[in-house]
Design a protein around this motif. Structure first.
Motif, short mmCIF file in Angstrom:
data_model
loop_
_atom_site.label_atom_id
_atom_site.label_comp_id
_atom_site.label_asym_id
_atom_site.label_seq_id
_atom_site.Cartn_x
_atom_site.Cartn_y
_atom_site.Cartn_z
N ARG A 312 59.71 43.66 40.90
CA ARG A 312 58.30 44.04 41.08
C ARG A 312 58.14 45.28 41.95
N ALA A 313 59.23 45.85 42.44
CA ALA A 313 59.16 46.94 43.43
C ALA A 313 58.54 48.20 42.83
N SER A 314 57.75 48.87 43.67
CA SER A 314 57.15 50.16 43.32
C SER A 314 57.64 51.20 44.32
N ALA A 315 57.18 52.43 44.19
CA ALA A 315 57.59 53.49 45.11
C ALA A 315 57.18 53.15 46.54
N ASP A 316 56.01 52.55 46.73
CA ASP A 316 55.57 52.18 48.06
C ASP A 316 56.52 51.18 48.72
N CYS A 317 57.09 50.29 47.93
CA CYS A 317 57.99 49.28 48.49
C CYS A 317 59.22 49.91 49.14
N LEU A 318 59.63 51.08 48.65
CA LEU A 318 60.81 51.74 49.18
C LEU A 318 60.53 52.55 50.44
N THR A 319 59.26 52.84 50.70
CA THR A 319 58.93 53.73 51.82
C THR A 319 58.03 53.11 52.87
N VAL A 320 57.30 52.05 52.54
CA VAL A 320 56.33 51.45 53.46
C VAL A 320 56.68 49.98 53.68
N ARG A 321 56.88 49.61 54.93
CA ARG A 321 57.21 48.22 55.23
C ARG A 321 55.98 47.35 55.02
N PRO A 322 56.08 46.28 54.24
CA PRO A 322 54.92 45.41 54.02
C PRO A 322 54.60 44.59 55.26
N ALA A 323 53.33 44.57 55.63
CA ALA A 323 52.89 43.76 56.76
C ALA A 323 52.69 42.32 56.31
N SER A 324 52.89 41.38 57.23
CA SER A 324 52.63 39.98 56.93
C SER A 324 51.13 39.77 56.88
N ARG A 325 50.66 39.15 55.80
CA ARG A 325 49.23 38.95 55.65
C ARG A 325 48.94 37.52 55.22
N GLU A 326 47.72 37.08 55.52
CA GLU A 326 47.31 35.73 55.17
C GLU A 326 46.81 35.68 53.73
N LEU A 327 47.39 34.79 52.94
CA LEU A 327 46.86 34.50 51.62
C LEU A 327 45.91 33.32 51.69
N SER A 328 46.12 32.48 52.71
CA SER A 328 45.21 31.37 53.01
C SER A 328 45.43 31.05 54.49
N THR A 329 44.74 30.06 54.99
CA THR A 329 44.90 29.70 56.41
C THR A 329 46.28 29.16 56.71
N THR A 330 47.03 28.74 55.68
CA THR A 330 48.36 28.15 55.90
C THR A 330 49.49 28.92 55.24
N HIS A 331 49.16 30.00 54.53
CA HIS A 331 50.17 30.69 53.73
C HIS A 331 50.18 32.18 54.07
N ARG A 332 51.34 32.67 54.52
CA ARG A 332 51.50 34.08 54.85
C ARG A 332 52.63 34.67 54.02
N VAL A 333 52.49 35.94 53.65
CA VAL A 333 53.55 36.62 52.88
C VAL A 333 53.59 38.08 53.28
N ALA A 334 54.80 38.65 53.30
CA ALA A 334 54.99 40.07 53.58
C ALA A 334 55.49 40.73 52.30
N CYS A 335 54.55 41.17 51.47
CA CYS A 335 54.91 41.75 50.17
C CYS A 335 53.76 42.63 49.70
N HIS A 336 54.09 43.82 49.16
CA HIS A 336 53.06 44.69 48.59
C HIS A 336 52.52 44.15 47.28
N HIS A 337 53.36 43.41 46.55
CA HIS A 337 52.97 42.91 45.23
C HIS A 337 53.31 41.43 45.11
N PRO A 338 52.63 40.57 45.88
CA PRO A 338 52.96 39.14 45.81
C PRO A 338 52.65 38.56 44.43
#
Length: 363
Positions: A312-338
Motif C-alpha cells: 500500500r506504500a506511496s511516495a509519502d510513506c518513504l519520506t514522511v513518518r506516519p504519526a500515531s492517530r486514533e481511529l476510535s477511542t480504543t484503536h490507534r494506528v501509525a499508517c498513512h494508508h490504513p
C-alpha cells in the motif's frame, strides 16, 4: 529528566481504570564505537490492574528491549528517554537503589530461558526464599513455607520435595513454573512475561498460560506478555501492541485487532497464522509471507519503516513518518494508508498486489 513522585496525577488505561504502569514516548538507543542503534522509538501505553497487554512483532522489533527498559535492566551503553511511571513514580533516571527495591516487589519479569536465568548451584527453594527475605523480611522457616506454597500455586507436584532440588533436576515446563513462582513471590503489581512459553510443548504451554491467568485473577496482577505466538495472544490478552522496527504501529483490544487489523503489517502477521483449509503445496500447509526483512535499526528510515515491504506504500510513506492517530477511542494506528474497517479480514488474506491487506510473515 525530573522525576515525579506518587502524588502526580496518574493516567487512565483504555478501560477507564487507573493505570498502574504508564509508558510515554519511550526511546532506547545503544551507542557503539561506530554507530548508534535506535532499538525503541516512541512507545506509549497504559496498563490497568488485572489487564493483559500483548506486545507482538517480528524478532528485532524492540519488544524485549522495551520491557527491559521498564525493568531498568539495560546496560550502561543504553540511553533511555521518555517516561515510565509505576504507581505514578517516575522510573527513568531513578537511582539504582530505588529500582532494586521495586524489582521483585512491585515489578517482576519472567525471562525467556529459565535454564540460563536460574542459578544452577542453588536449590529451587533457596532462589525463591532469597526474594522473600529481601523484600518481605521473612525468616528462614517462614520463607521456606512460603516457597512451598508458591510452588504449589504454580502447579508443581510434590512441592515439599521439589523445593530442595536443583534446576537441572526439573523439566523445562517445571523450570518455567519456578521462574513464575519467583516473579510473583511478593505479589507484584506488574508482571512482564517475555516469551514465557517458548520451546514448550502444547500441553505444557497451556498449563503455563493457565497459571498466568490464575495469578491475574487471584492477585489482580497486570501482565505485559511478549510473544510471537498469536494463538497465545488471542487466548490470553485484553489488548495488543504491535511493534515494527522499534516503533508502535497499531494498538487495539484483541478482538478488534484480530477482527479488523488496520495496519498492513498487522494484517501480515495475522495472515501467517496457520488455519484449517489453508492452501497446500505438495500436501503441506503453506503460510503467507511478507517479502523483505526488518530494517537495520542503526539506520532509521525517514518515513515509514514498513514502506519497503508494504503493497500500500506511496511516495509519502518513504519520506514522511506516519504519526500515531486514533481511529476510535480504543484503536490507534501509525499508517498513512490504513486498511479500512470494511476490508477483508485476516481469515482470507490477499496477495501483496491487492490493496486491502499485506501478506503474513512466516516467522
Amino acid at each position: 529528566m525530573n522525576r515525579t513522585d506518587t502524588a502526580t496525577a496518574s493516567r487512565s488505561a483504555p478501560n477507564g481504570a487507573e493505570a498502574v504502569l504508564s509508558v510515554r514516548d519511550l526511546t532506547v538507543s545503544f551507542r557503539g564505537p561506530d554507530r548508534t542503534v535506535h532499538a525503541v522509538d516512541g512507545v506509549s501505553y497504559d496498563l490497568a490492574p488485572g489487564e493483559v497487554l500483548a506486545v507482538v512483532g517480528e524478532s528485532g522489533c524492540g519488544k524485549s528491549v522495551t520491557s527491559m527498559a521498564v525493568m531498568g535492566l539495560l546496560p550502561p551503553t543504553a540511553h533511555v528517554g521518555g517516561s515510565i511511571r509505576l504507581d505514578g513514580r517516575e522510573l527513568v533516571g531513578a537511582p539504582e537503589r530505588e529500582l532494586r527495591s521495586l524489582r521483585g516487589r512491585r515489578l517482576s519479569m519472567i525471562f525467556q530461558e529459565p535454564m540460563t536465568s536460574l542459578n544452577p548451584v542453588l536449590t529451587i527453594g533457596r532462589q525463591i526464599t532469597e526474594v522473600l527475605s529481601r523484600h518481605q523480611g521473612l525468616r528462614r522457616r517462614e520463607a521456606r513455607e512460603r516457597a512451598v506454597e508458591l510452588l504449589d500455586l504454580v502447579g508443581i507436584p510434590a512441592p515439599r520435595t521439589r523445593v530442595d532440588e536443583y534446576p537441572h533436576q526439573l523439566s523445562g515446563g517445571m523450570r518455567q513454573r519456578v521462574m513464575i513462582a519467583i516473579a510473583v513471590a511478593c505479589d507484584p503489581a506488574v508482571l512482564i512475561a517475555d516469551e514465557p512459553t517458548t520451546a514448550l510443548d502444547v500441553t505444557v504451554q497451556a498449563g503455563i498460560l493457565d497459571v498466568l491467568r490464575s495469578l491475574r485473577d487471584r492477585l489482580g496482577t497486570a501482565i505485559v506478555l511478549i510473544t510471537h505466538d498469536l494463538g497465545v495472544v488471542a487466548d490470553t490478552a485484553d489488548r495488543v501492541l504491535v511493534m515494527y522496527a522499534g516503533r508502535p504501529v497499531e494498538q487495539a483490544p484483541v478482538d478488534e485487532l484480530f477482527g479488523a487489523p488496520r495496519h498492513p503489517y498487522t494484517g501480515g502477521l495475522l495472515g501467517a497464522v496457520l488455519r484449517p483449509g489453508s492452501r497446500t503445496a505438495g500436501g503441506r500447509a503453506r503460510l503467507n509471507e511478507i517479502p523483505g526483512l526488518v530494517p537495520d535499526l542503526s539506520e532509521q528510515p525517514q518515513g515509514c519503516g514498513f514502506a519497503p515491504r508494504c503493497a500500500r506504500a506511496s511516495a509519502d510513506c518513504l519520506t514522511v513518518r506516519p504519526a500515531s492517530r486514533e481511529l476510535s477511542t480504543t484503536h490507534r494506528v501509525a499508517c498513512h494508508h490504513p486498511v479500512t474497517a470494511a476490508a477483508e479480514g485476516p481469515a482470507n488474506p490477499r496477495r501483496p498486489h491487492h490493496p486491502d491487506t499485506s501478506e503474513g510473515a512466516a516467522r
